[in-house]
Design a protein around this motif. Structure first.
Motif, PDB file in Angstrom:
ATOM      1  N   UNK A  50     -15.706 -25.542 -24.017  1.00 22.49           N
ATOM      2  CA  UNK A  50     -16.240 -25.652 -25.445  1.00 22.49           C
ATOM      3  C   UNK A  50     -17.784 -26.292 -25.260  1.00 22.49           C
ATOM      4  N   UNK A  51     -17.973 -26.875 -24.296  1.00 19.80           N
ATOM      5  CA  UNK A  51     -19.504 -27.183 -23.994  1.00 19.80           C
ATOM      6  C   UNK A  51     -20.544 -26.060 -23.943  1.00 19.80           C
ATOM      7  N   UNK A  52     -19.800 -24.984 -23.027  1.00 16.45           N
ATOM      8  CA  UNK A  52     -20.627 -23.848 -22.805  1.00 16.45           C
ATOM      9  C   UNK A  52     -20.615 -22.882 -23.914  1.00 16.45           C
ATOM     10  N   UNK A  53     -19.638 -22.833 -24.733  1.00 10.59           N
ATOM     11  CA  UNK A  53     -19.713 -22.325 -25.838  1.00 10.59           C
ATOM     12  C   UNK A  53     -20.829 -22.592 -26.998  1.00 10.59           C
ATOM     13  N   UNK A  97     -24.375 -34.675 -30.221  1.00  8.40           N
ATOM     14  CA  UNK A  97     -23.641 -34.346 -31.369  1.00  8.40           C
ATOM     15  C   UNK A  97     -22.635 -33.399 -31.047  1.00  8.40           C
ATOM     16  N   UNK A  98     -22.902 -32.190 -30.356  1.00  6.24           N
ATOM     17  CA  UNK A  98     -22.105 -31.273 -30.291  1.00  6.24           C
ATOM     18  C   UNK A  98     -21.059 -31.256 -29.403  1.00  6.24           C
ATOM     19  N   UNK A  99     -21.444 -32.242 -28.066  1.00  3.21           N
ATOM     20  CA  UNK A  99     -20.475 -32.496 -27.057  1.00  3.21           C
ATOM     21  C   UNK A  99     -19.220 -32.858 -27.697  1.00  3.21           C
ATOM     22  N   UNK A 100     -19.422 -34.026 -28.687  1.00  2.00           N
ATOM     23  CA  UNK A 100     -18.344 -34.763 -29.348  1.00  2.00           C
ATOM     24  C   UNK A 100     -17.809 -33.909 -30.411  1.00  2.00           C
ATOM     25  N   UNK A 101     -18.699 -33.199 -31.369  1.00  2.00           N
ATOM     26  CA  UNK A 101     -18.151 -32.380 -32.272  1.00  2.00           C
ATOM     27  C   UNK A 101     -17.114 -31.189 -31.872  1.00  2.00           C
ATOM     28  N   UNK A 102     -17.688 -30.470 -30.516  1.00  2.28           N
ATOM     29  CA  UNK A 102     -16.614 -29.337 -30.419  1.00  2.28           C
ATOM     30  C   UNK A 102     -15.245 -29.868 -29.666  1.00  2.28           C
ATOM     31  N   UNK A 103     -15.475 -30.894 -28.880  1.00  2.00           N
ATOM     32  CA  UNK A 103     -14.291 -31.414 -28.182  1.00  2.00           C
ATOM     33  C   UNK A 103     -13.592 -32.112 -29.334  1.00  2.00           C
ATOM     34  N   UNK A 213     -25.731 -25.898 -19.059  1.00  2.00           N
ATOM     35  CA  UNK A 213     -25.590 -26.330 -17.546  1.00  2.00           C
ATOM     36  C   UNK A 213     -24.414 -27.283 -17.277  1.00  2.00           C
ATOM     37  N   UNK A 214     -24.125 -27.774 -18.162  1.00  2.00           N
ATOM     38  CA  UNK A 214     -22.957 -28.869 -17.925  1.00  2.00           C
ATOM     39  C   UNK A 214     -21.637 -28.089 -18.072  1.00  2.00           C
ATOM     40  N   UNK A 215     -21.585 -27.084 -19.256  1.00  2.00           N
ATOM     41  CA  UNK A 215     -20.516 -26.544 -19.299  1.00  2.00           C
ATOM     42  C   UNK A 215     -19.996 -25.354 -17.916  1.00  2.00           C
ATOM     43  N   UNK A 216     -21.261 -24.789 -17.552  1.00  2.00           N
ATOM     44  CA  UNK A 216     -21.032 -24.019 -16.298  1.00  2.00           C
ATOM     45  C   UNK A 216     -20.459 -24.523 -15.318  1.00  2.00           C
ATOM     46  N   UNK A 217     -20.705 -25.962 -14.902  1.00  2.00           N
ATOM     47  CA  UNK A 217     -20.198 -26.538 -13.778  1.00  2.00           C
ATOM     48  C   UNK A 217     -18.809 -26.638 -13.860  1.00  2.00           C
ATOM     49  N   UNK A 218     -18.007 -26.511 -14.899  1.00  2.00           N
ATOM     50  CA  UNK A 218     -16.852 -26.598 -14.641  1.00  2.00           C
ATOM     51  C   UNK A 218     -16.018 -25.130 -15.415  1.00  2.00           C
ATOM     52  N   UNK A 219     -16.628 -24.413 -16.033  1.00  2.00           N
ATOM     53  CA  UNK A 219     -16.099 -23.130 -16.399  1.00  2.00           C
ATOM     54  C   UNK A 219     -16.660 -21.748 -15.901  1.00  2.00           C
ATOM     55  N   UNK A 220     -17.744 -21.958 -15.296  1.00  2.00           N
ATOM     56  CA  UNK A 220     -18.435 -20.793 -14.694  1.00  2.00           C
ATOM     57  C   UNK A 220     -19.490 -20.484 -15.779  1.00  2.00           C
ATOM     58  N   UNK A 221     -20.269 -19.292 -15.349  1.00  2.00           N
ATOM     59  CA  UNK A 221     -21.616 -19.096 -16.283  1.00  2.00           C
ATOM     60  C   UNK A 221     -21.039 -18.216 -17.610  1.00  2.00           C
ATOM     61  N   UNK A 222     -19.947 -17.352 -17.391  1.00  2.00           N
ATOM     62  CA  UNK A 222     -19.430 -16.598 -18.388  1.00  2.00           C
ATOM     63  C   UNK A 222     -17.960 -16.386 -18.547  1.00  2.00           C
ATOM     64  N   UNK A 223     -17.024 -17.414 -18.963  1.00  2.00           N
ATOM     65  CA  UNK A 223     -15.616 -17.238 -18.769  1.00  2.00           C
ATOM     66  C   UNK A 223     -14.910 -16.481 -20.058  1.00  2.00           C
ATOM     67  N   UNK A 224     -16.147 -16.046 -20.855  1.00  2.00           N
ATOM     68  CA  UNK A 224     -15.369 -15.477 -21.998  1.00  2.00           C
ATOM     69  C   UNK A 224     -15.416 -14.042 -22.255  1.00  2.00           C
ATOM     70  N   UNK A 225     -14.225 -13.458 -22.815  1.00  2.00           N
ATOM     71  CA  UNK A 225     -14.378 -11.892 -22.978  1.00  2.00           C
ATOM     72  C   UNK A 225     -14.704 -11.794 -24.415  1.00  2.00           C
ATOM     73  N   UNK A 226     -15.882 -11.475 -25.021  1.00  2.00           N
ATOM     74  CA  UNK A 226     -16.271 -11.222 -26.314  1.00  2.00           C
ATOM     75  C   UNK A 226     -15.595 -10.091 -26.999  1.00  2.00           C
TER      76      UNK A 226
END
Length: 313
Positions: A50-53, A97-103, A213-226
């Motif tokens: 969510x943070x990475x997105x 704002x958006x760390x809390x918003x997305x979660x 940077x925060x999102x990538x530490x837990x999800x990798x740099x590109x975990x999404x399939x667009x």
């Protein structure tokens, strides 16, 4: 003579167009974030994704604003001495704002999130009281705050019961609205010294890069399939962020906080009805009552003084 930009954004029609446009864009974010989660397979508890997105969204939004700056012939180069100013805005208006918003939105409905978004206006009123001597809290504002927060509490009541469903997701959304309001007020202050486009693009870039940077530490740099559908929704979210913040920061620059905060009531209005239309969420009686209270509270807070109290100096 006032510069053209100031003339536009201080004219009643200009204020209405800019503020309504920004709130429509922000209101549409609630269903589109939810739809993006579904399309990309981002689960409720996948915080890093969510943070990475969010990070990718705001980095792209900042680049779009920089493209506009370049197209109109201005420099996109870093301005010496501005790092602390834009960094502070980015910390609140984008990062926190958006760390809390997305979660928060991942665990709430689009309708609930939209109504809670109405509290941004109240937080701006409270913050302006401490940051601007001309925007002090009054009895009228307190009454509006109480009415509005009653609506936020009511939105936690589940359909057909008297139990409350106001959990961690809704608390996170409230925190997101507080940090967003703080970022808005800070941006007004810093816009006295910085160009709006420059300030908005760099605060988004800095906040977005930290989110990535925060999102990538837990999800990798590109975990999404667009997919194509996910890609255009992502692009829309980036565009709405760029346009929404540019419009709002500009109208905030040239007007008092209290004089335009009333337009924030349109966020829950747009968000509720767009969520109902796009997410097929039901608009039952409690939702209507909560929405009415939030809107009423914001209108009361921002209602003009009675004629006899006007200062005609």
């Amino acid at each position: 003579m006032k510069p053209t930009t100031e003339k536009i954004f201080t004219h009643p029609l200009g204020i209405m167009a800019a503020a309504t446009g920004a709130t429509f864009l922000w209101g549409s974010a609630f269903p589109f974030v939810k739809l993006s989660y579904t399309e990309l397979g981002i689960g409720k508890n996948e915080l890093f994704k969510q943070i990475l997105f969010a990070g990718y969204r705001f980095v792209l939004a900042s680049l779009l604003i920089m493209l506009i700056i370049k197209l109109i012939g201005k420099s996109i180069g870093y301005q010496r001495g501005s790092l602390l100013k834009v960094g502070r805005i980015g910390l609140f208006q984008t990062l926190l704002q958006y760390v809390f918003f997305y979660y928060g939105l991942s665990g709430s409905t689009g309708v609930q999130g939209s109504i809670i978004a109405g509290t941004t206006s109240f937080f701006q009123i409270l913050l302006a009281h401490f940051m601007y001597t001309s925007d002090k809290i009054t009895v009228r504002k307190v009454a509006g705050l109480l009415v509005g927060f009653a609506g936020v509490i009511l939105v936690g009541i589940t359909k057909g019961s008297v139990s409350f469903n106001f959990g961690i997701a809704e608390i996170c959304l409230l925190l997101a609205m507080f940090f967003g309001a703080l970022g808005n007020v800070l941006s007004k202050k810093e816009s006295e010294h910085l160009d709006i486009l420059y300030m908005t693009s760099y605060q988004m870039l800095l906040g977005g890069l930290v989110l990535v940077a925060v999102g990538a530490t837990g999800a990798g740099i590109m975990p999404f399939e667009f997919t194509w559908k996910a890609a255009w929704m992502f692009l829309y979210l980036a565009v709405l962020s760029a346009l929404g913040f540019v419009l709002w920061n500009t109208v905030m620059k040239y007007n008092k906080v209290g004089s335009i905060s009333m337009y924030l009531f349109l966020i829950p209005v747009f968000g509720v009805f767009l969520s109902a239309a796009l997410l097929r969420e039901e608009l039952h009686l409690i939702v209507w009552a909560a929405l009415a209270l939030v809107v009423s509270g914001i209108v009361i807070v921002n209602r003009a003084k009675a004629p006899q109290t006007l200062d005609l100096r």
